[in-house]
Design an enzyme around this catalytic site. Sequence first.
Site, PDB file in Angstrom:
ATOM      1  N   HIS A 145       2.750 -10.080  -1.480  1.00  0.00           N
ATOM      2  CA  HIS A 145       3.727  -9.406  -2.342  1.00  0.00           C
ATOM      3  C   HIS A 145       3.043  -8.375  -3.248  1.00  0.00           C
ATOM      4  O   HIS A 145       3.149  -8.423  -4.475  1.00  0.00           O
ATOM      5  CB  HIS A 145       4.492 -10.439  -3.183  1.00  0.00           C
ATOM      6  CG  HIS A 145       5.852  -9.944  -3.619  1.00  0.00           C
ATOM      7  ND1 HIS A 145       6.947 -10.758  -3.737  1.00  0.00           N
ATOM      8  CD2 HIS A 145       6.290  -8.708  -3.982  1.00  0.00           C
ATOM      9  CE1 HIS A 145       7.994 -10.072  -4.148  1.00  0.00           C
ATOM     10  NE2 HIS A 145       7.615  -8.806  -4.302  1.00  0.00           N
ATOM     11  N   ILE A 146       2.375  -7.413  -2.626  1.00  0.00           N
ATOM     12  CA  ILE A 146       1.575  -6.449  -3.379  1.00  0.00           C
ATOM     13  C   ILE A 146       2.015  -5.002  -3.150  1.00  0.00           C
ATOM     14  O   ILE A 146       1.256  -4.067  -3.428  1.00  0.00           O
ATOM     15  CB  ILE A 146       0.078  -6.582  -3.036  1.00  0.00           C
ATOM     16  CG1 ILE A 146      -0.175  -6.390  -1.532  1.00  0.00           C
ATOM     17  CG2 ILE A 146      -0.463  -7.925  -3.513  1.00  0.00           C
ATOM     18  CD1 ILE A 146      -1.650  -6.265  -1.167  1.00  0.00           C
TER      19      ILE A 146
ATOM     20  N   ARG B  13      24.566  -0.263   3.478  1.00  0.00           N
ATOM     21  CA  ARG B  13      25.945  -0.630   3.111  1.00  0.00           C
ATOM     22  C   ARG B  13      26.832   0.598   3.009  1.00  0.00           C
ATOM     23  O   ARG B  13      27.998   0.563   3.373  1.00  0.00           O
ATOM     24  CB  ARG B  13      25.949  -1.391   1.774  1.00  0.00           C
ATOM     25  CG  ARG B  13      25.472  -2.829   1.873  1.00  0.00           C
ATOM     26  CD  ARG B  13      25.441  -3.485   0.524  1.00  0.00           C
ATOM     27  NE  ARG B  13      24.504  -2.825  -0.386  1.00  0.00           N
ATOM     28  CZ  ARG B  13      24.281  -3.196  -1.637  1.00  0.00           C
ATOM     29  NH1 ARG B  13      24.950  -4.210  -2.148  1.00  0.00           N
ATOM     30  NH2 ARG B  13      23.401  -2.552  -2.389  1.00  0.00           N
TER      31      ARG B  13
ATOM     32  N   GLY C 187      17.909   2.744   0.163  1.00  0.00           N
ATOM     33  CA  GLY C 187      17.822   3.165  -1.233  1.00  0.00           C
ATOM     34  C   GLY C 187      16.632   4.083  -1.427  1.00  0.00           C
ATOM     35  O   GLY C 187      16.138   4.722  -0.485  1.00  0.00           O
ATOM     36  N   ARG C 188      16.126   4.134  -2.658  1.00  0.00           N
ATOM     37  CA  ARG C 188      15.048   5.073  -2.971  1.00  0.00           C
ATOM     38  C   ARG C 188      13.804   4.812  -2.132  1.00  0.00           C
ATOM     39  O   ARG C 188      13.165   5.740  -1.638  1.00  0.00           O
ATOM     40  CB  ARG C 188      14.704   4.982  -4.461  1.00  0.00           C
ATOM     41  CG  ARG C 188      15.839   5.393  -5.399  1.00  0.00           C
ATOM     42  CD  ARG C 188      15.393   5.230  -6.841  1.00  0.00           C
ATOM     43  NE  ARG C 188      16.457   5.498  -7.789  1.00  0.00           N
ATOM     44  CZ  ARG C 188      17.294   4.576  -8.250  1.00  0.00           C
ATOM     45  NH1 ARG C 188      17.185   3.325  -7.821  1.00  0.00           N
ATOM     46  NH2 ARG C 188      18.238   4.880  -9.121  1.00  0.00           N
ATOM     47  N   ILE C 189      13.430   3.526  -1.992  1.00  0.00           N
ATOM     48  CA  ILE C 189      12.221   3.209  -1.239  1.00  0.00           C
ATOM     49  C   ILE C 189      12.425   3.493   0.246  1.00  0.00           C
ATOM     50  O   ILE C 189      11.547   4.061   0.911  1.00  0.00           O
ATOM     51  CB  ILE C 189      11.811   1.751  -1.483  1.00  0.00           C
ATOM     52  CG1 ILE C 189      11.451   1.549  -2.961  1.00  0.00           C
ATOM     53  CG2 ILE C 189      10.634   1.364  -0.592  1.00  0.00           C
ATOM     54  CD1 ILE C 189      11.281   0.097  -3.363  1.00  0.00           C
TER      55      ILE C 189
ATOM     56  N   GLU D  28       8.130 -18.002  -1.437  1.00  0.00           N
ATOM     57  CA  GLU D  28       6.779 -17.628  -1.852  1.00  0.00           C
ATOM     58  C   GLU D  28       6.482 -18.185  -3.254  1.00  0.00           C
ATOM     59  O   GLU D  28       7.398 -18.346  -4.061  1.00  0.00           O
ATOM     60  CB  GLU D  28       6.583 -16.106  -1.807  1.00  0.00           C
ATOM     61  CG  GLU D  28       7.527 -15.310  -2.685  1.00  0.00           C
ATOM     62  CD  GLU D  28       7.374 -13.799  -2.480  1.00  0.00           C
ATOM     63  OE1 GLU D  28       7.217 -13.127  -3.505  1.00  0.00           O
ATOM     64  OE2 GLU D  28       7.424 -13.304  -1.331  1.00  0.00           O
TER      65      GLU D  28
ATOM     66  N   ILE E 281       9.168  -5.421   3.406  1.00  0.00           N
ATOM     67  CA  ILE E 281       8.666  -5.213   2.047  1.00  0.00           C
ATOM     68  C   ILE E 281       9.801  -5.395   1.042  1.00  0.00           C
ATOM     69  O   ILE E 281       9.681  -4.972  -0.106  1.00  0.00           O
ATOM     70  CB  ILE E 281       8.025  -3.819   1.873  1.00  0.00           C
ATOM     71  CG1 ILE E 281       9.030  -2.698   2.212  1.00  0.00           C
ATOM     72  CG2 ILE E 281       6.767  -3.692   2.710  1.00  0.00           C
ATOM     73  CD1 ILE E 281       8.562  -1.323   1.780  1.00  0.00           C
ATOM     74  N   ALA E 282      10.891  -6.025   1.488  1.00  0.00           N
ATOM     75  CA  ALA E 282      12.067  -6.155   0.631  1.00  0.00           C
ATOM     76  C   ALA E 282      11.967  -7.413  -0.223  1.00  0.00           C
ATOM     77  O   ALA E 282      11.434  -7.394  -1.334  1.00  0.00           O
ATOM     78  CB  ALA E 282      13.327  -6.168   1.494  1.00  0.00           C
ATOM     79  N   ARG E 283      12.474  -8.525   0.282  1.00  0.00           N
ATOM     80  CA  ARG E 283      12.432  -9.800  -0.423  1.00  0.00           C
ATOM     81  C   ARG E 283      12.360 -10.917   0.608  1.00  0.00           C
ATOM     82  O   ARG E 283      12.896 -10.803   1.713  1.00  0.00           O
ATOM     83  CB  ARG E 283      13.687 -10.002  -1.294  1.00  0.00           C
ATOM     84  CG  ARG E 283      13.640  -9.328  -2.651  1.00  0.00           C
ATOM     85  CD  ARG E 283      12.590  -9.971  -3.549  1.00  0.00           C
ATOM     86  NE  ARG E 283      12.560  -9.401  -4.888  1.00  0.00           N
ATOM     87  CZ  ARG E 283      11.820  -8.365  -5.258  1.00  0.00           C
ATOM     88  NH1 ARG E 283      11.078  -7.733  -4.361  1.00  0.00           N
ATOM     89  NH2 ARG E 283      11.814  -7.945  -6.509  1.00  0.00           N
TER      90      ARG E 283
END
Length: 337
Positions: free
Chosen positions: A296-297, A188, A165-167, A278, A247-249
């Site tokens: 998570h920063i 996907r 995606g964008r990131i 978390e 850095i996703a989830r």
Amino acid sequence: MTHDTDSPPGARPRVLVARAIFPEIIETLRKHFEVEDNQADEAWSREELLARLKGKQGAFTTGGERIDAEVLAACPQLRICANMAVGYNNFDIQAMTAAGVLATNTPDVLTETTADFGFALLMATARRLTESEHFLRAGRWGKWSYDMFAGQDVHGSTLGILGMGRIGQGIARRGAHGFGMKVIYHNRSRLSPELEAECKASYVSKDELLRRADHLVLVLPYSPQSHHAIGAAEIALMKPTATLVNIARGGIVDDAALAQALREKRIFAAGLDVFEGEPRVHPGLLDLPNVVLSPHIASATVPTRLAMARLAADNLVAFLVRGEPLTPINPQVLARA
């Protein structure tokens, strides 16, 4: 959906802000709503959150507040939950849509900042920055040696991106244009030829991505389908010299399997900004030297966090005042309003 306990005609909507946020955002919201804030940043229990949400038409959430069928049934006046985050796995979108409650998030405003951090985490992981800093601070640096904290090159290496995606595209641009990296990705759906050219990225299968990447960055959204998308079997496909950056989830990586692989040095290192469950972190990760950990920063710069808060607040105003939210997640709710 008809909300059977809506405010009397002419009354200002009532909004709950679940966590401490920038004071100027609270002031903006007070111009339009009756606001209950949490500027003391108290850790509300689920029961406290439910009690405070009752009677509110809107909620400003920050990603940690679970909005599900139980909450919605207890809060029939609720019309919108505005997340100060691009991710929204704290929302049960199906339940919210069934209840006629709009969900919004904050896309775009954090893209470049998060991509910056993703690349910073990649660099720190590849070059053993945290490990070497701890060594220095502990007073253990007495002499130079040829292999002291020798890491992995970033320039000219193969950057693998899972989730484009964008990131993901932002990370690809940084790698390809700034560091001369060969960029491969799996997603996907494949990007347009124009976007692939802009990112200098080639589409590959997930297995090929895992096998070829020198540095693997995870930027895919969390869903039941992406839970443990990287587990023991996937890690086994990676090079022993490879790094993994998430850095996703939390939940996209099986943290227990990753900790074991790092301990056994089946991959070189990992950089993690997100974790399963978390703020709890799997204890097996905490004492490993070959993992860089951050709480998570990835979006944590003052301008970006302020932009996220403003967009969440603007969504509340745009919807509750004008009926036109800016970044709806479940816009089908609008058609039924």
